[in-house]
Design a protein around this motif. Structure first.
Motif, short mmCIF file in Angstrom:
data_model
loop_
_atom_site.label_atom_id
_atom_site.label_comp_id
_atom_site.label_asym_id
_atom_site.label_seq_id
_atom_site.Cartn_x
_atom_site.Cartn_y
_atom_site.Cartn_z
N SER A 136 -8.94 -0.94 -4.75
CA SER A 136 -9.27 0.29 -5.26
C SER A 136 -9.74 1.27 -4.20
N ASP A 137 -10.19 0.67 -3.12
CA ASP A 137 -10.55 1.43 -1.75
C ASP A 137 -9.64 1.26 -0.81
N ALA A 138 -8.54 2.06 -1.36
CA ALA A 138 -7.19 2.22 -0.41
C ALA A 138 -7.55 2.63 0.88
N ALA A 139 -8.37 3.44 0.92
CA ALA A 139 -8.48 4.27 2.27
C ALA A 139 -8.99 3.51 3.25
N SER A 140 -9.45 2.31 3.11
CA SER A 140 -9.87 1.09 3.93
C SER A 140 -8.80 0.45 4.63
N MET A 141 -7.48 0.77 4.34
CA MET A 141 -6.39 -0.07 4.87
C MET A 141 -6.47 -0.38 6.28
N LYS A 142 -6.09 -1.62 6.56
CA LYS A 142 -6.12 -2.00 8.15
C LYS A 142 -4.85 -1.84 8.58
N THR A 143 -3.46 -1.85 8.01
CA THR A 143 -2.14 -1.92 8.45
C THR A 143 -2.06 -0.48 9.45
N ARG A 144 -1.62 -0.78 10.66
CA ARG A 144 -1.43 0.14 11.61
C ARG A 144 -0.13 0.55 12.14
N ALA A 145 0.00 2.00 12.66
CA ALA A 145 1.33 2.29 13.19
C ALA A 145 0.81 3.30 14.21
N HIS A 146 1.67 2.89 15.37
CA HIS A 146 1.51 3.68 16.39
C HIS A 146 2.76 4.08 17.12
N GLU A 232 1.90 13.53 10.27
CA GLU A 232 1.11 12.67 10.64
C GLU A 232 -0.04 12.87 10.04
N GLY A 233 -0.74 11.94 9.32
CA GLY A 233 -2.13 12.25 8.86
C GLY A 233 -2.18 12.52 7.34
N THR A 234 -0.97 12.75 6.75
CA THR A 234 -0.94 13.41 5.40
C THR A 234 -0.55 12.21 4.40
N GLY A 235 -0.44 11.05 4.93
CA GLY A 235 -0.07 9.74 3.95
C GLY A 235 -0.79 9.67 2.67
N PHE A 236 -2.34 9.90 2.89
CA PHE A 236 -2.91 9.48 1.96
C PHE A 236 -3.00 10.53 0.73
N LYS A 237 -2.94 11.78 1.33
CA LYS A 237 -2.85 12.77 0.42
C LYS A 237 -1.75 12.75 -0.60
N THR A 238 -0.31 12.24 0.24
CA THR A 238 0.83 11.94 -0.50
C THR A 238 0.60 10.95 -1.55
N ALA A 239 0.17 9.74 -1.02
CA ALA A 239 -0.20 8.71 -1.95
C ALA A 239 -0.96 9.04 -3.15
N LEU A 240 -2.10 9.97 -3.09
CA LEU A 240 -2.84 10.40 -4.14
C LEU A 240 -2.14 11.39 -5.06
N ALA A 241 -1.21 12.32 -4.45
CA ALA A 241 -0.44 12.92 -5.28
C ALA A 241 0.72 12.30 -5.92
N ILE A 363 -1.25 -6.35 -17.10
CA ILE A 363 -1.38 -5.58 -15.60
C ILE A 363 -1.35 -4.12 -15.80
N THR A 364 -0.99 -3.87 -17.09
CA THR A 364 -0.88 -2.03 -17.02
C THR A 364 -2.22 -1.81 -17.21
N GLN A 365 -3.24 -2.44 -17.02
CA GLN A 365 -4.94 -1.95 -17.10
C GLN A 365 -5.15 -2.07 -15.78
N ILE A 366 -4.35 -2.63 -14.87
CA ILE A 366 -4.69 -3.10 -13.51
C ILE A 366 -3.93 -2.21 -12.46
N TYR A 367 -2.78 -2.24 -12.42
CA TYR A 367 -2.15 -1.59 -11.28
C TYR A 367 -1.76 0.01 -11.38
N GLU A 368 -1.78 0.24 -10.29
CA GLU A 368 -1.66 1.91 -10.00
C GLU A 368 -3.01 2.24 -10.40
N GLY A 369 -3.94 1.71 -10.05
CA GLY A 369 -5.39 2.02 -10.38
C GLY A 369 -5.99 1.34 -11.72
N THR A 370 -6.85 0.48 -11.46
CA THR A 370 -7.66 -0.15 -12.37
C THR A 370 -8.18 0.90 -13.54
#
Length: 384
Positions: A136-146, A232-241, A363-370
Protein backbone atom coordinates in the motif's frame (compact mmCIF):
# COMPACT_ATOMS: atom_id res chain seq x y z
CA UNK A 1 -15.34 17.48 -7.30
CA UNK A 2 -18.47 17.35 -9.39
CA UNK A 3 -20.61 14.53 -7.97
CA UNK A 4 -22.51 14.14 -11.22
CA UNK A 5 -21.58 11.04 -13.19
CA UNK A 6 -21.44 11.58 -16.92
CA UNK A 7 -23.54 9.13 -18.88
CA UNK A 8 -22.19 6.53 -21.25
CA UNK A 9 -23.90 4.53 -23.93
CA UNK A 10 -23.06 1.03 -25.11
CA UNK A 11 -22.71 1.13 -28.87
CA UNK A 12 -23.79 -1.60 -31.23
CA UNK A 13 -20.09 -2.53 -31.46
CA UNK A 14 -19.92 -2.96 -27.69
CA UNK A 15 -22.99 -5.22 -27.74
CA UNK A 16 -21.57 -7.29 -30.59
CA UNK A 17 -18.26 -7.57 -28.76
CA UNK A 18 -20.00 -8.82 -25.60
CA UNK A 19 -21.84 -11.51 -27.55
CA UNK A 20 -18.66 -12.63 -29.30
CA UNK A 21 -16.59 -12.80 -26.12
CA UNK A 22 -19.36 -14.58 -24.21
CA UNK A 23 -19.70 -17.18 -26.96
CA UNK A 24 -15.94 -17.77 -27.01
CA UNK A 25 -15.73 -17.89 -23.21
CA UNK A 26 -18.51 -20.44 -22.86
CA UNK A 27 -17.21 -22.68 -25.66
CA UNK A 28 -13.45 -22.46 -25.30
CA UNK A 29 -12.64 -21.22 -21.78
CA UNK A 30 -15.37 -22.49 -19.42
CA UNK A 31 -14.74 -26.20 -20.18
CA UNK A 32 -11.17 -25.89 -18.86
CA UNK A 33 -11.83 -23.58 -15.88
CA UNK A 34 -12.22 -26.26 -13.20
CA UNK A 35 -9.08 -28.12 -14.33
CA UNK A 36 -7.09 -24.88 -14.51
CA UNK A 37 -8.10 -24.16 -10.90
CA UNK A 38 -7.59 -27.71 -9.67
CA UNK A 39 -4.17 -28.11 -11.25
CA UNK A 40 -3.07 -24.52 -10.67
CA UNK A 41 -1.93 -24.37 -14.29
CA UNK A 42 -1.78 -21.45 -16.68
CA UNK A 43 -4.92 -21.36 -18.89
CA UNK A 44 -3.14 -21.86 -22.20
CA UNK A 45 -6.41 -22.75 -23.92
CA UNK A 46 -7.81 -19.37 -22.96
CA UNK A 47 -4.67 -17.55 -24.07
CA UNK A 48 -4.77 -19.27 -27.45
CA UNK A 49 -8.49 -18.66 -27.95
CA UNK A 50 -8.33 -15.03 -26.87
CA UNK A 51 -5.30 -14.35 -29.04
CA UNK A 52 -6.80 -16.04 -32.09
CA UNK A 53 -9.97 -13.95 -31.71
CA UNK A 54 -8.04 -10.74 -30.99
CA UNK A 55 -9.48 -10.31 -27.48
CA UNK A 56 -6.20 -10.53 -25.55
CA UNK A 57 -5.29 -6.81 -25.75
CA UNK A 58 -8.05 -4.89 -27.54
CA UNK A 59 -7.05 -1.38 -26.40
CA UNK A 60 -3.74 -1.21 -28.28
CA UNK A 61 -4.03 1.60 -30.86
CA UNK A 62 -4.18 0.63 -34.52
CA UNK A 63 -0.91 2.42 -35.27
CA UNK A 64 0.89 -0.17 -33.10
CA UNK A 65 -0.87 -3.16 -34.62
CA UNK A 66 -3.85 -3.25 -32.28
CA UNK A 67 -7.59 -2.85 -32.64
CA UNK A 68 -7.83 0.58 -31.07
CA UNK A 69 -10.83 -0.34 -28.90
CA UNK A 70 -11.85 1.98 -26.08
CA UNK A 71 -11.45 1.28 -22.37
CA UNK A 72 -15.11 0.33 -22.00
CA UNK A 73 -14.59 -2.42 -24.61
CA UNK A 74 -11.59 -3.61 -22.63
CA UNK A 75 -13.76 -3.87 -19.52
CA UNK A 76 -16.45 -5.83 -21.39
CA UNK A 77 -13.88 -8.40 -22.55
CA UNK A 78 -12.54 -8.86 -19.01
CA UNK A 79 -16.03 -9.08 -17.53
CA UNK A 80 -17.22 -11.75 -19.94
CA UNK A 81 -14.12 -13.91 -19.53
CA UNK A 82 -14.25 -13.55 -15.72
CA UNK A 83 -17.86 -14.73 -15.79
CA UNK A 84 -16.55 -18.23 -16.53
CA UNK A 85 -12.88 -18.12 -15.39
CA UNK A 86 -11.26 -15.37 -13.34
CA UNK A 87 -7.76 -16.74 -13.93
CA UNK A 88 -8.24 -16.45 -17.70
CA UNK A 89 -9.60 -12.91 -17.40
CA UNK A 90 -6.20 -11.86 -16.09
CA UNK A 91 -4.73 -12.38 -19.56
CA UNK A 92 -6.45 -9.29 -21.06
CA UNK A 93 -6.53 -7.50 -17.69
CA UNK A 94 -2.80 -7.75 -16.98
CA UNK A 95 -1.86 -7.00 -20.57
CA UNK A 96 -3.87 -3.81 -20.09
CA UNK A 97 -2.22 -3.03 -16.76
CA UNK A 98 1.30 -3.64 -18.03
CA UNK A 99 0.98 -1.60 -21.19
CA UNK A 100 -1.03 1.36 -19.82
CA UNK A 101 2.10 3.13 -18.47
CA UNK A 102 3.60 2.75 -21.95
CA UNK A 103 0.46 4.10 -23.63
CA UNK A 104 0.34 7.04 -21.20
CA UNK A 105 3.97 8.09 -20.97
CA UNK A 106 6.39 6.25 -23.24
CA UNK A 107 8.11 7.64 -26.31
CA UNK A 108 6.74 6.65 -29.69
CA UNK A 109 9.97 4.70 -30.29
CA UNK A 110 9.44 2.62 -27.13
CA UNK A 111 5.78 2.05 -27.98
CA UNK A 112 6.79 0.71 -31.39
CA UNK A 113 9.37 -1.55 -29.76
CA UNK A 114 6.96 -3.17 -27.29
CA UNK A 115 3.30 -2.86 -28.30
CA UNK A 116 3.26 -4.67 -31.69
CA UNK A 117 4.50 -7.91 -30.12
CA UNK A 118 1.66 -7.74 -27.57
CA UNK A 119 -0.88 -6.84 -30.24
CA UNK A 120 0.11 -9.89 -32.31
CA UNK A 121 -0.13 -12.19 -29.31
CA UNK A 122 3.56 -13.07 -29.55
CA UNK A 123 4.13 -11.53 -26.11
CA UNK A 124 2.32 -10.68 -22.89
CA UNK A 125 3.27 -7.93 -20.45
CA UNK A 126 3.14 -7.74 -16.65
CA UNK A 127 3.28 -4.84 -14.18
CA UNK A 128 5.81 -4.63 -11.35
CA UNK A 129 5.18 -2.02 -8.66
CA UNK A 130 4.77 -3.87 -5.33
CA UNK A 131 7.48 -5.15 -3.01
CA UNK A 132 7.28 -7.17 0.22
CA UNK A 133 7.69 -4.03 2.33
CA UNK A 134 6.09 -1.63 -0.15
CA UNK A 135 2.53 -2.67 -0.90
CA UNK A 136 0.00 0.00 0.00
CA UNK A 137 2.99 2.29 0.67
CA UNK A 138 4.40 1.79 -2.82
CA UNK A 139 6.52 4.96 -2.65
CA UNK A 140 8.79 3.27 -0.10
CA UNK A 141 10.05 0.74 -2.67
CA UNK A 142 13.70 -0.35 -2.50
CA UNK A 143 14.36 -1.53 -6.06
CA UNK A 144 17.06 0.72 -7.55
CA UNK A 145 18.09 1.75 -11.05
CA UNK A 146 21.21 3.70 -11.94
CA UNK A 147 22.56 4.86 -15.27
CA UNK A 148 25.79 3.44 -16.68
CA UNK A 149 26.52 4.86 -20.10
CA UNK A 150 23.91 3.62 -22.57
CA UNK A 151 22.28 1.31 -20.05
CA UNK A 152 20.21 1.32 -16.89
CA UNK A 153 21.21 -1.20 -14.22
CA UNK A 154 18.42 -2.49 -11.96
CA UNK A 155 18.76 -4.19 -8.59
CA UNK A 156 16.01 -5.39 -6.28
CA UNK A 157 12.96 -7.62 -6.03
CA UNK A 158 9.31 -7.11 -6.96
CA UNK A 159 6.56 -9.33 -5.58
CA UNK A 160 2.96 -10.34 -6.37
CA UNK A 161 3.67 -10.06 -10.10
CA UNK A 162 0.70 -11.48 -11.98
CA UNK A 163 1.54 -13.77 -14.91
CA UNK A 164 5.26 -13.51 -14.13
CA UNK A 165 7.08 -16.25 -15.98
CA UNK A 166 4.48 -16.23 -18.73
CA UNK A 167 5.02 -12.62 -19.79
CA UNK A 168 7.78 -11.45 -22.11
CA UNK A 169 7.74 -7.79 -21.07
CA UNK A 170 7.59 -6.23 -17.57
CA UNK A 171 6.80 -2.62 -16.71
CA UNK A 172 8.94 -1.94 -13.64
CA UNK A 173 9.05 0.94 -11.16
CA UNK A 174 12.44 1.61 -9.56
CA UNK A 175 14.11 4.33 -7.52
CA UNK A 176 16.57 6.46 -9.50
CA UNK A 177 17.00 9.22 -6.87
CA UNK A 178 16.43 8.00 -3.27
CA UNK A 179 16.47 11.51 -1.83
CA UNK A 180 13.36 12.56 -3.77
CA UNK A 181 11.16 9.69 -2.52
CA UNK A 182 8.09 9.50 -4.84
CA UNK A 183 9.62 12.05 -7.21
CA UNK A 184 12.74 9.91 -7.47
CA UNK A 185 10.95 6.88 -8.94
CA UNK A 186 11.20 6.06 -12.64
CA UNK A 187 9.46 3.53 -14.88
CA UNK A 188 11.19 1.04 -17.19
CA UNK A 189 10.38 -1.78 -19.58
CA UNK A 190 12.31 -4.99 -18.95
CA UNK A 191 12.43 -8.00 -21.30
CA UNK A 192 12.54 -11.54 -19.95
CA UNK A 193 15.84 -12.14 -21.77
CA UNK A 194 17.61 -9.11 -20.32
CA UNK A 195 20.77 -10.20 -18.44
CA UNK A 196 20.22 -10.23 -14.67
CA UNK A 197 16.45 -10.74 -14.84
CA UNK A 198 15.32 -13.75 -12.78
CA UNK A 199 11.82 -15.15 -12.19
CA UNK A 200 11.15 -16.55 -8.70
CA UNK A 201 8.99 -19.41 -7.45
CA UNK A 202 5.23 -19.42 -7.83
CA UNK A 203 3.03 -18.38 -4.90
CA UNK A 204 0.49 -20.84 -3.48
CA UNK A 205 -2.78 -18.90 -3.46
CA UNK A 206 -6.39 -19.06 -2.26
CA UNK A 207 -7.83 -18.23 -5.66
CA UNK A 208 -6.99 -17.32 -9.27
CA UNK A 209 -4.68 -20.33 -9.09
CA UNK A 210 -4.42 -20.56 -12.87
CA UNK A 211 -2.74 -17.17 -13.06
CA UNK A 212 0.85 -17.51 -11.81
CA UNK A 213 2.00 -14.98 -9.22
CA UNK A 214 5.74 -14.78 -8.64
CA UNK A 215 8.54 -12.59 -7.42
CA UNK A 216 10.88 -11.17 -10.04
CA UNK A 217 14.49 -10.35 -9.25
CA UNK A 218 16.89 -7.84 -10.76
CA UNK A 219 20.51 -8.84 -10.22
CA UNK A 220 22.52 -6.12 -11.94
CA UNK A 221 19.89 -6.37 -14.66
CA UNK A 222 21.01 -4.33 -17.64
CA UNK A 223 18.57 -2.75 -20.07
CA UNK A 224 19.08 -0.23 -22.91
CA UNK A 225 18.81 3.39 -21.82
CA UNK A 226 15.90 4.03 -24.17
CA UNK A 227 13.69 1.60 -22.23
CA UNK A 228 12.85 4.22 -19.62
CA UNK A 229 9.17 5.23 -19.75
CA UNK A 230 8.91 9.00 -19.89
CA UNK A 231 11.33 11.30 -18.09
CA UNK A 232 13.42 10.21 -15.13
CA UNK A 233 11.57 10.75 -11.85
CA UNK A 234 8.07 10.58 -13.37
CA UNK A 235 7.50 6.86 -12.76
CA UNK A 236 5.37 7.15 -9.65
CA UNK A 237 3.09 9.73 -11.28
CA UNK A 238 2.74 7.35 -14.21
CA UNK A 239 1.95 4.48 -11.82
CA UNK A 240 -0.83 6.47 -10.14
CA UNK A 241 -2.24 7.62 -13.48
CA UNK A 242 -2.16 4.00 -14.66
CA UNK A 243 -4.25 2.84 -11.71
CA UNK A 244 -6.87 5.48 -12.50
CA UNK A 245 -7.31 3.74 -15.85
CA UNK A 246 -6.96 0.13 -14.71
CA UNK A 247 -8.87 -0.02 -11.44
CA UNK A 248 -12.15 -0.10 -13.42
CA UNK A 249 -10.82 -3.23 -15.18
CA UNK A 250 -10.54 -4.96 -11.80
CA UNK A 251 -14.08 -3.78 -11.18
CA UNK A 252 -15.03 -5.41 -14.48
CA UNK A 253 -13.38 -8.65 -13.43
CA UNK A 254 -15.30 -8.53 -10.15
CA UNK A 255 -18.59 -7.87 -11.97
CA UNK A 256 -17.92 -10.85 -14.23
CA UNK A 257 -17.20 -13.17 -11.31
CA UNK A 258 -20.35 -11.98 -9.53
CA UNK A 259 -22.50 -12.35 -12.65
CA UNK A 260 -21.25 -15.88 -13.18
CA UNK A 261 -22.13 -16.84 -9.61
CA UNK A 262 -25.54 -15.17 -9.88
CA UNK A 263 -26.32 -17.05 -13.10
CA UNK A 264 -25.46 -20.39 -11.53
CA UNK A 265 -27.41 -19.69 -8.34
CA UNK A 266 -30.47 -18.56 -10.30
CA UNK A 267 -30.49 -21.72 -12.42
CA UNK A 268 -29.97 -23.91 -9.35
CA UNK A 269 -32.88 -22.57 -7.29
CA UNK A 270 -35.21 -23.09 -10.24
CA UNK A 271 -34.32 -26.77 -10.43
CA UNK A 272 -33.64 -27.81 -6.82
CA UNK A 273 -36.74 -28.84 -4.84
CA UNK A 274 -37.33 -28.91 -1.10
CA UNK A 275 -40.61 -29.46 0.72
CA UNK A 276 -42.08 -30.43 -2.64
CA UNK A 277 -41.42 -27.04 -4.23
CA UNK A 278 -38.59 -25.40 -6.21
CA UNK A 279 -36.32 -23.28 -4.04
CA UNK A 280 -37.23 -20.36 -6.30
CA UNK A 281 -40.74 -20.39 -4.80
CA UNK A 282 -39.47 -19.34 -1.36
CA UNK A 283 -39.59 -15.60 -0.83
CA UNK A 284 -36.53 -15.50 1.43
CA UNK A 285 -34.43 -16.89 -1.42
CA UNK A 286 -36.11 -14.65 -3.98
CA UNK A 287 -35.04 -11.66 -1.90
CA UNK A 288 -31.46 -12.95 -1.77
CA UNK A 289 -31.39 -13.25 -5.56
CA UNK A 290 -32.94 -9.80 -5.98
CA UNK A 291 -30.32 -8.21 -3.75
CA UNK A 292 -27.50 -10.05 -5.54
CA UNK A 293 -28.73 -8.95 -8.97
CA UNK A 294 -29.28 -5.37 -7.80
CA UNK A 295 -25.72 -5.08 -6.51
CA UNK A 296 -24.23 -6.66 -9.64
CA UNK A 297 -26.08 -4.24 -11.90
CA UNK A 298 -25.12 -1.24 -9.76
CA UNK A 299 -21.47 -2.34 -9.84
CA UNK A 300 -21.59 -2.80 -13.61
CA UNK A 301 -22.96 0.71 -14.15
CA UNK A 302 -20.29 2.23 -11.91
CA UNK A 303 -17.51 0.35 -13.72
CA UNK A 304 -18.78 1.41 -17.14
CA UNK A 305 -19.03 5.05 -16.10
CA UNK A 306 -15.49 4.98 -14.68
CA UNK A 307 -14.11 3.35 -17.84
CA UNK A 308 -15.89 5.88 -20.05
CA UNK A 309 -14.56 8.84 -18.08
CA UNK A 310 -11.04 7.39 -18.17
CA UNK A 311 -11.33 6.92 -21.93
CA UNK A 312 -12.21 10.61 -22.30
CA UNK A 313 -9.12 11.51 -20.30
CA UNK A 314 -11.06 13.43 -17.69
CA UNK A 315 -9.19 14.91 -14.74
CA UNK A 316 -9.65 13.78 -11.15
CA UNK A 317 -10.37 10.15 -12.02
CA UNK A 318 -9.25 8.97 -8.59
CA UNK A 319 -12.66 8.97 -6.93
CA UNK A 320 -14.66 7.27 -9.68
CA UNK A 321 -11.96 4.68 -10.45
CA UNK A 322 -11.55 3.76 -6.79
CA UNK A 323 -15.32 3.71 -6.26
CA UNK A 324 -15.81 1.36 -9.21
CA UNK A 325 -13.08 -1.04 -8.10
CA UNK A 326 -14.10 -0.96 -4.43
CA UNK A 327 -17.86 -1.33 -4.88
CA UNK A 328 -17.57 -4.00 -7.56
CA UNK A 329 -15.10 -6.12 -5.60
CA UNK A 330 -17.12 -5.87 -2.38
CA UNK A 331 -20.12 -6.89 -4.48
CA UNK A 332 -18.27 -9.88 -5.94
CA UNK A 333 -17.31 -11.14 -2.49
CA UNK A 334 -20.86 -10.70 -1.19
CA UNK A 335 -22.61 -12.20 -4.21
CA UNK A 336 -20.33 -15.23 -4.51
CA UNK A 337 -20.72 -15.95 -0.78
CA UNK A 338 -24.51 -15.77 -1.15
CA UNK A 339 -24.32 -18.03 -4.21
CA UNK A 340 -22.53 -20.68 -2.16
CA UNK A 341 -25.22 -20.32 0.50
CA UNK A 342 -28.03 -20.70 -2.03
CA UNK A 343 -26.52 -23.93 -3.32
CA UNK A 344 -26.12 -25.20 0.25
CA UNK A 345 -23.93 -28.27 0.61
CA UNK A 346 -23.57 -28.49 -3.16
CA UNK A 347 -22.16 -24.98 -3.24
CA UNK A 348 -19.40 -26.02 -0.85
CA UNK A 349 -18.21 -28.76 -3.20
CA UNK A 350 -16.09 -28.48 -6.32
CA UNK A 351 -18.88 -30.07 -8.34
CA UNK A 352 -20.17 -26.51 -8.83
CA UNK A 353 -18.02 -23.48 -9.71
CA UNK A 354 -19.42 -21.08 -7.10
CA UNK A 355 -16.86 -22.09 -4.45
CA UNK A 356 -14.10 -21.29 -6.96
CA UNK A 357 -15.76 -17.98 -7.77
CA UNK A 358 -15.93 -17.12 -4.07
CA UNK A 359 -12.19 -17.85 -3.69
CA UNK A 360 -11.38 -15.93 -6.85
CA UNK A 361 -13.48 -12.93 -5.80
CA UNK A 362 -11.40 -12.28 -2.67
CA UNK A 363 -8.34 -11.04 -4.54
CA UNK A 364 -10.36 -8.30 -6.25
CA UNK A 365 -10.66 -6.63 -2.83
CA UNK A 366 -6.87 -6.70 -2.45
CA UNK A 367 -4.90 -6.14 -5.65
CA UNK A 368 -4.46 -2.83 -7.46
CA UNK A 369 -4.91 -1.25 -4.04
CA UNK A 370 -6.79 -2.78 -1.12
CA UNK A 371 -10.32 -1.54 -0.62
CA UNK A 372 -9.13 0.29 2.47
CA UNK A 373 -6.76 2.25 0.22
CA UNK A 374 -9.62 2.84 -2.25
CA UNK A 375 -11.68 4.38 0.53
CA UNK A 376 -8.72 6.56 1.48
CA UNK A 377 -8.42 7.76 -2.13
CA UNK A 378 -12.14 8.52 -2.25
CA UNK A 379 -12.12 10.35 1.06
CA UNK A 380 -9.16 12.51 0.03
CA UNK A 381 -10.94 13.39 -3.22
CA UNK A 382 -14.05 14.43 -1.29
CA UNK A 383 -12.10 16.48 1.26
CA UNK A 384 -9.64 18.09 -1.16
Amino acid sequence: MDPAFDAYQLSEEHQTLREAVRDLAEKEIAPHAADVDEQGRFPSEARDALTKAGFHAVIIPEEYGGQGADELAGCIVIEEVARVCASSSLIPAVNGLGMTPILLSASDELKRKVLPSIASGEAMISYALSEREAGSDAASMKTRAHREGDEWVLNGTKCWITNAGESTWYTVMAVTDPEKRANGISAFVVHKDDPGFVVGTKERKLGITGSPTREIHFENCRIPADRIIGAEGTGFKTALATLDHTRPTIGAQAVGIAQGALDIATAYVKERKQFGRPLADFQALQFMLADMAMRVEAARQLVYVAASRAERGEKNLGFISSAAKCFASDTAMSVTTDAVQLLGGAGYTKDFPVERMMRDAKITQIYEGTNQIQRLVMARALLR
